[in-house]
Design an enzyme around this catalytic site. Structure first.
Site, PDB file in Angstrom:
ATOM      1  N   ASP A 212       0.820  -1.204   0.000  1.00 12.32           N
ATOM      2  CA  ASP A 212       0.000   0.000   0.000  1.00 12.32           C
ATOM      3  C   ASP A 212       0.858   1.260   0.000  1.00 12.32           C
ATOM      4  OD1 ASP A 212      -2.493  -1.358   0.104  1.00 12.32           O
ATOM      5  OD2 ASP A 212      -2.135  -1.780   2.227  1.00 12.32           O
TER       6      ASP A 212
ATOM      7  N   TYR B 161       7.336  -9.978   6.580  1.00 11.98           N
ATOM      8  CA  TYR B 161       7.252  -8.538   6.821  1.00 11.98           C
ATOM      9  C   TYR B 161       7.973  -8.169   8.109  1.00 11.98           C
ATOM     10  CZ  TYR B 161       3.560  -7.909   3.292  1.00 11.98           C
ATOM     11  OH  TYR B 161       2.839  -7.838   2.126  1.00 11.98           O
TER      12      TYR B 161
END
Length: 530
Positions: free
Chosen positions: A122, A237
């Site tokens: 994003d 992540y």
């Protein structure tokens, strides 16, 4: 001697007559001609504009193409996400990549290059190892078995939807490829360079055209059916944060509850345009002191050193920590939602077991959405690594072996990354020095600063997560989306009575207290609805 004649008083006709009289008195004299302008005084003829040479379109039919994987790193803070969008002037990672690929004549058009990505990040999110699949112009012989044909827009791979509806495979299934590894894949090592031709230097070409905060790290030939998204077996992540006055020991305890197979619908943002399976597998999740995570992530919990001291708080509030999570796939905003809950635990507003409460659907009202809370900031989030079955890639920085005296690609790559780090590290050092100077001037310490920030007096009374108003359920959101679509088709007004039990809309008339804005550390009440 007679007085000079005053010709100024003569008329035009008199002057002409006098001139003719004088010409007749001197038979050998040539008639008086009008004064001729000097060549230099005459206007130069305007040269016809040279027509611009029209550049002939690049003929891709003269070249072969091959399926290539690109490993790309980028700092996403100033970009509007990864995926290219149609809106003009919106900078994304892919828009820069496509521009570089088209400028370099490596692809004829983004619509026909069989583009695939491992995962969509994003706005503001960075990556150190994003993987893309793409057809690129190549020096391969056109009759090579590795050569591919450019795709048409209608039959290109559909990797735009990054949400999986498919059941997630278990850990054992993901440890092995879904089928036998092709012989062609096993013998890939530098085969292009040993086949009497030199491949295009993809890394050097693209990095010369890309911004310095977007870097192609390496490329590899891949098999024709390769998909950067569907061949990926795991994604990892990292989320960085300072210790401040967070109880990092409790955050670690809460993070470990994420492990395993769970329904993460209360840890994501729901997109009503997609019907999805919210069950995901998290292989591991943990909290570490920064720069210790890579050597400890796969270790047993018993082998990991304790963090936070006896009370669970770090003695240095400026010490950086990192939340590491690895899974096969993630939902929209899932990691940021997970971190938001960890911050509530770290600040003592929730117990670590709140993670179990949110994961257990039986503890929530039937047909309700997730409790309203603000998700964590996107800035510290990084997609670190994308994992694939062994033998999928043969990563190369250069097109072939690099001479000792050359190595410019490696130098340019390191120089760009180092320059980015140097600039930001200097900014961070100056900011940290300012904090120490301010503490010295006020006769206090940085520790006291952290205590002051942890006790923000501006926020209202905290409302526990399980007692908060809720977002609309998934089913209600889908119904609302259908109503909006019907309205666009018919022009009628949509029904306004759709609301989940316990949703913010359903509870508004009862004036429920607004939940605290966690992302802004109790600065003001705020409800985030999907």
């Amino acid at each position: 001697m007679s007085a000079p004649t005053d010709f100024d008083q003569w008329s035009r006709e008199d002057l002409i007559a006098r001139i003719r009289q004088l010409e007749q008195m001197q038979p050998g004299a040539s008639p008086v001609q009008p004064a001729q302008a000097k060549p230099s005084d005459q206007p130069k003829p305007t040269a016809a504009p040279t027509p611009k040479k029209t550049q002939r379109p690049f003929d891709f039919s003269k070249y072969s193409a091959r399926h290539v994987a690109l490993k790309v790193a980028y700092l996403g803070h100033k970009y509007s996400g990864l995926q290219a969008v149609q809106a003009e002037g919106v900078e994304t990672i892919e828009s820069h990549l496509f521009q570089a690929l088209v400028t370099a004549k490596l692809i004829p058009d983004p619509k026909v290059c069989n583009w695939s990505r491992c995962g969509r990040t994003d706005k503001g999110v960075s990556s150190f190892g994003q993987v893309f699949g793409v057809y690129l112009r190549s020096n391969l012989p056109k009759d090579s078995p590795e050569a591919v044909e450019w795709t048409s827009p209608d039959n290109r791979a559909n990797d735009n939807d990054d949400v999986d509806d498919k059941p997630q495979p278990n850990a054992e299934q993901l440890k092995r490829p879904s089928g036998p590894v092709p012989e062609e894949q096993r013998i890939r090592t530098h085969r292009a360079e040993s086949a009497s031709f030199s491949e295009l230097p993809y890394v050097a070409i693209l990095n010369r055209l890309l911004p310095r905060d977007i870097r192609v790290l390496a490329w590899s030939a891949v098999d024709k059916p390769f998909s950067a998204r569907f061949n990926c077996t795991a994604r990892r992540y990292k989320y960085f944060f300072p210790a401040e006055r967070l109880n990092v020991a409790k955050m670690r305890q809460a993070a470990r509850y994420f492990r395993g197979v769970h329904d993460f619908r209360h840890f994501c943002k729901v997109d009503p345009t997609k019907t999805v399976n919210y069950e995901r597998t998290v292989y591991y999740a943990d909290v570490f002191v920064r720069d210790t995570e890579d050597g400890l992530s796969e270790a047993s919990d018993e082998a990991k050193p304790a963090i936070g001291g006896e009370a669970g708080f770090d003695s240095d509030p400026t010490q950086m920590y990192v939340f590491v999570v690895k899974g096969q796939a993630f939902l929209w905003h899932q990691v940021r939602c997970m971190v938001a809950i960890l911050f509530l635990v770290g600040r003592g507003l929730e117990e670590p077991e709140v993670v179990l409460d949110l994961l257990d659907l039986s503890r929530h009202p039937l047909g309700s959405g997730r409790p309203n809370y603000d998700i964590a900031s996107e800035y510290p989030l990084v997609l670190v690594d994308c994992e694939y079955p062994e033998g999928t890639f043969d990563w190369q920085l250069e097109a072939g072996p690099v001479p000792e005296k050359d190595g410019l690609n490696e130098f340019r790559l390191i120089d760009a990354v180092w320059s980015n780090w140097k600039q930001r590290e200097l900014e961070a050092t100056l900011s940290k020095s300012l904090i120490h100077e301010l503490a010295l001037g006020l006769g206090t310490s940085v520790d006291n600063f952290a205590d002051t920030l942890a006790k923000d007096p501006r926020g209202p009374k905290y409302v526990k997560l399980m007692q908060r108003s809720r977002a609309d359920s998934i089913e209600t959101k889908i119904e609302k989306q259908k109503a909006r679509q019907a309205q666009r088709q018919t022009g009628d007004q949509p029904e306004k009575s759709l609301a989940s039990p316990g949703s913010a809309a359903g509870q508004r008339k009862h004036k429920q207290p607004s939940p605290v804005s966690e992302a802004k550390q109790l600065k003001k009440p705020k409800i985030t609805s999907e």
